[in-house]
Design a protein around this motif. Structure first.
Motif, PDB file in Angstrom:
ATOM      1  N   THR A 329       0.820  -1.203   0.000  1.00 37.68           N
ATOM      2  CA  THR A 329       0.000   0.000   0.000  1.00 37.68           C
ATOM      3  C   THR A 329       0.858   1.259   0.000  1.00 37.68           C
ATOM      4  O   THR A 329       0.330   2.356   0.073  1.00 37.68           O
ATOM      5  N   VAL A 330       2.175   1.097  -0.078  1.00 36.55           N
ATOM      6  CA  VAL A 330       3.032   2.277  -0.068  1.00 36.55           C
ATOM      7  C   VAL A 330       2.932   2.972  -1.416  1.00 36.55           C
ATOM      8  O   VAL A 330       3.130   2.346  -2.453  1.00 36.55           O
ATOM      9  N   GLY A 331       2.601   4.232  -1.389  1.00 35.69           N
ATOM     10  CA  GLY A 331       2.535   4.989  -2.638  1.00 35.69           C
ATOM     11  C   GLY A 331       3.163   6.349  -2.434  1.00 35.69           C
ATOM     12  O   GLY A 331       3.209   6.849  -1.315  1.00 35.69           O
ATOM     13  N   PRO A 332       3.639   6.955  -3.514  1.00 38.94           N
ATOM     14  CA  PRO A 332       4.246   8.273  -3.370  1.00 38.94           C
ATOM     15  C   PRO A 332       3.191   9.323  -3.086  1.00 38.94           C
ATOM     16  O   PRO A 332       2.045   9.188  -3.486  1.00 38.94           O
ATOM     17  N   ASP A 333       3.588  10.376  -2.386  1.00 38.99           N
ATOM     18  CA  ASP A 333       2.700  11.479  -2.065  1.00 38.99           C
ATOM     19  C   ASP A 333       2.244  12.177  -3.343  1.00 38.99           C
ATOM     20  O   ASP A 333       3.024  12.367  -4.272  1.00 38.99           O
ATOM     21  N   VAL A 336       4.250  15.272  -4.384  1.00 37.91           N
ATOM     22  CA  VAL A 336       5.584  14.921  -4.881  1.00 37.91           C
ATOM     23  C   VAL A 336       5.486  14.387  -6.304  1.00 37.91           C
ATOM     24  O   VAL A 336       6.301  14.724  -7.172  1.00 37.91           O
TER      25      VAL A 336
ATOM     26  N   VAL B  14      14.144  11.576  -2.652  1.00 38.10           N
ATOM     27  CA  VAL B  14      12.917  12.356  -2.860  1.00 38.10           C
ATOM     28  C   VAL B  14      11.699  11.429  -2.838  1.00 38.10           C
ATOM     29  O   VAL B  14      10.691  11.699  -2.190  1.00 38.10           O
ATOM     30  N   LEU B  15      11.860  10.277  -3.537  1.00 33.86           N
ATOM     31  CA  LEU B  15      10.727   9.354  -3.608  1.00 33.86           C
ATOM     32  C   LEU B  15      10.401   8.798  -2.229  1.00 33.86           C
ATOM     33  O   LEU B  15       9.246   8.703  -1.839  1.00 33.86           O
ATOM     34  N   GLY B  18       8.728  11.205  -0.075  1.00 35.37           N
ATOM     35  CA  GLY B  18       7.362  11.481  -0.499  1.00 35.37           C
ATOM     36  C   GLY B  18       6.422  10.321  -0.278  1.00 35.37           C
ATOM     37  O   GLY B  18       5.242  10.423  -0.570  1.00 35.37           O
ATOM     38  N   CYS B  19       6.942   9.194   0.187  1.00 28.41           N
ATOM     39  CA  CYS B  19       6.085   8.015   0.307  1.00 28.41           C
ATOM     40  C   CYS B  19       5.229   8.104   1.563  1.00 28.41           C
ATOM     41  O   CYS B  19       5.643   8.634   2.572  1.00 28.41           O
ATOM     42  N   SER B  20       4.055   7.568   1.450  1.00 28.76           N
ATOM     43  CA  SER B  20       3.220   7.522   2.633  1.00 28.76           C
ATOM     44  C   SER B  20       2.583   6.150   2.699  1.00 28.76           C
ATOM     45  O   SER B  20       2.235   5.581   1.680  1.00 28.76           O
ATOM     46  N   GLN B  21       2.456   5.657   3.868  1.00 29.36           N
ATOM     47  CA  GLN B  21       1.825   4.354   4.041  1.00 29.36           C
ATOM     48  C   GLN B  21       0.339   4.576   4.186  1.00 29.36           C
ATOM     49  O   GLN B  21      -0.100   5.229   5.135  1.00 29.36           O
TER      50      GLN B  21
END
Lengths: 398, 122
Positions: A329-333, A336, B14-15, B18-21
């Motif tokens: 489920t980890v995805g970039p913001d 960003v 950067v990646l 920028g990641c969010s769980q």
């Protein structure tokens, strides 16, 4: 209620913010003219040197490993589960189609080194079949690659059964059979000209700093590249643009009103690729469209690569009973991603413009004033600005 | 070589930064009356078409959203990204309420591929 790990390509990127799009659009024009006119006054990309890896011990294991994975994926697609737990769609649409670009941009023509069709060709001893000398390949190769790419784009973006593992397996088997047959007829060099994925990786690999010295000089070799290359690039960039456009509610509403989703999709895909091809032919742009296509494809599929790529690996190992219940489920913001998309598109544009400028300088007779050279390349630069604006606009309205 | 390494490392950082769980979507099915402050999205599937025509609905990040779909025959509704799936049938619209805790653009589809609404969460 059930929780699904649903098919590939459910983009979750937000539309680009308006201010970012306007700034990027203005920057595009500034980069196009000021950079070339002020900073780049003589041709610097020739002579080009292609650097080959010094060690070759890794080649055989890498080829066999890629062949083994490919055979496994195809067999799994044909005989494995026919649902969303099958990694076939992820393997073809994310690992191969999207993943090959960053890999090739970093390392050079990666698919040529590990192409499972080449490995199969050698293992099957097809090279023992007598074939005519290579010039016979020249004319048909790029067109076959273009048709192959268009067929792939149609499968990925339009075909009704595009995520059905059985369909994917059958298509891959058919593609391999046709390519191996043509290679048996024309020799192993066929793959470098007629295999869509190898041509794709080869063109993206022209941007590799490890492969080409000076950097970007790979884009200045074999120029002008011919009509087959132009068609290939038009289908590559055009199909990605088509994918952006058809993600919009407007397109969905249009299709729902008129029905015939497959027919309209096919017509739209061919029309967009055809229009881009006309533009490419009229403006004379060729290799300098490569960085624009690379930048836009990576920008468009960035989230897909980061989210669906690992998800495909997870599907694969879960088939073996490992990591059960795990979810990726980890995805970039989202913000960003927006910034990275603009940076990728602008970088592609900047590189494309510089290469076009360099080619114009190299072609100009000595002593021609710089402004006259800028005028020579104007159609090419205007077409590239149009492409970049179209890309930004589509990521803004999507 | 060195410069390339640094560039790769920078992009990677950067990646990662920028990641969010994303947490698994917490969702409630059923058309109970929505709590105040809930964004209510209603759409219908008629004759294989979205009614009104497919459009976008803005949803604040972290807000609660209720998606109510009515249909002229039994249809499976799928909210992409949040991976929620539920049924809508004639006379009994399908509803789901959940917290929009992931930013992005998410398709609400009647299976197999009739786009009804796009949720724009930001």
């Amino acid at each position: 209620m059930t929780v699904l790990a649903h098919g590939v390509g459910q983009s979750t990127d937000l539309p680009l913010p308006l201010d970012l799009v306007l700034q990027a659009g203005a920057a595009t024009v500034a980069i196009s003219f000021l950079g070339s006119a002020l900073l780049w006054r003589r041709a610097r990309l020739s002579p080009a040197t292609e650097c080959h890896p010094r060690s070759t011990w890794w080649r055989l294991p890498a080829r066999l490993a890629v062949l083994a994975v490919s055979i496994y994926i195809v067999a799994d697609a044909l005989f494995g589960p026919r649902d969303a737990s099958n990694p076939a769609a992820h393997a073809l649409y994310v690992w191969l189609w999207v993943g090959l670009i960053p890999l090739s941009v970093a390392l050079g023509p990666a698919w040529r080194a590990v192409n499972p069709l080449r490995t199969a060709y050698r293992l099957l001893r097809l090279d023992r079949i007598p074939h005519p000398p290579t010039p016979a390949v020249g004319a048909a190769g790029p067109w076959v690659a273009t048709v192959g790419l268009l067929g792939f784009a149609w499968l990925e973006l339009v075909a009704p059964g595009r995520t059905d593992p059985l369909v994917i397996g059958l298509v891959l088997v058919g593609y391999a059979a046709v390519q191996l047959g043509l290679a048996a007829r024309f020799g192993e060099d066929w793959f470098g000209r007629g295999d869509a994925f190898e041509v794709y990786s080869d063109l993206a690999g022209r941007l590799s700093p490890l492969r080409w010295r000076p950097w970007l000089s790979g884009l200045a070799v074999d120029h002008p590249a011919g009509i087959g290359r132009a068609a290939f690039l038009a289908v590559w960039w055009g199909s990605t643009v088509f994918d952006s456009a058809t993600g919009s509610p407007a397109w969905a509403g249009f299709v729902q009103r008129h029905g015939h989703a497959t027919g309209l999709g096919t017509a739209g895909l061919v029309a967009v690729c055809g229009l881009v091809f006309l533009g490419v032919r009229r403006s004379g742009v060729a290799n300098s469209l490569i960085p624009i296509a690379v930048g836009y494809t990576v920008a468009h599929y960035l989230t897909s690569l980061l989210v669906e790529g690992p998800r495909g690996v997870l599907l694969l190992v879960q088939q073996w009973g490992l990591a059960e219940g795990a979810v990726w489920t980890v995805g970039p913001d989202a913000r960003v991603v927006s910034v990275l998309q603009v940076v990728l598109i602008l970088s592609g544009h900047a590189v494309g413009v510089l290469v076009a400028h360099d080619l114009a300088l190299a072609a100009a007779p000595p002593g021609r004033p710089p402004l006259a050279t800028l005028a020579d390349e104007l159609p090419v630069v205007l077409f590239m600005i149009a492409c970049t604006w179209a890309g930004l606009f589509l990521l803004f309205v999507r | 070589m060195k410069r390339a390494d640094i560039a790769f490392a920078a992009v990677g950082m950067v990646l990662l930064a920028g990641c969010s769980q994303a947490s698994a979507a917490h969702a409630v099915t059923g058309c109970s009356s929505a709590a105040p402050g809930t964004v209510t999205v209603t759409a219908a599937v008629l004759d294989g078409r979205a009614d009104p025509a497919p459009h976008r609905v803005a949803v604040p990040l972290g807000g609660t959203v209720q998606v109510q779909i009515s249909a002229d025959r039994v249809r499976q509704v799928h909210i992409h990204g949040y991976d929620l799936e539920y049924d809508a049938a004639p006379g009994t619209p399908g509803c789901v309420s959940f917290t929009a805790d992931r930013a992005g653009l998410f398709d609400v589809e009647a299976h197999p591929d009739t786009l009804l609404v796009q949720l724009e969460v930001r």
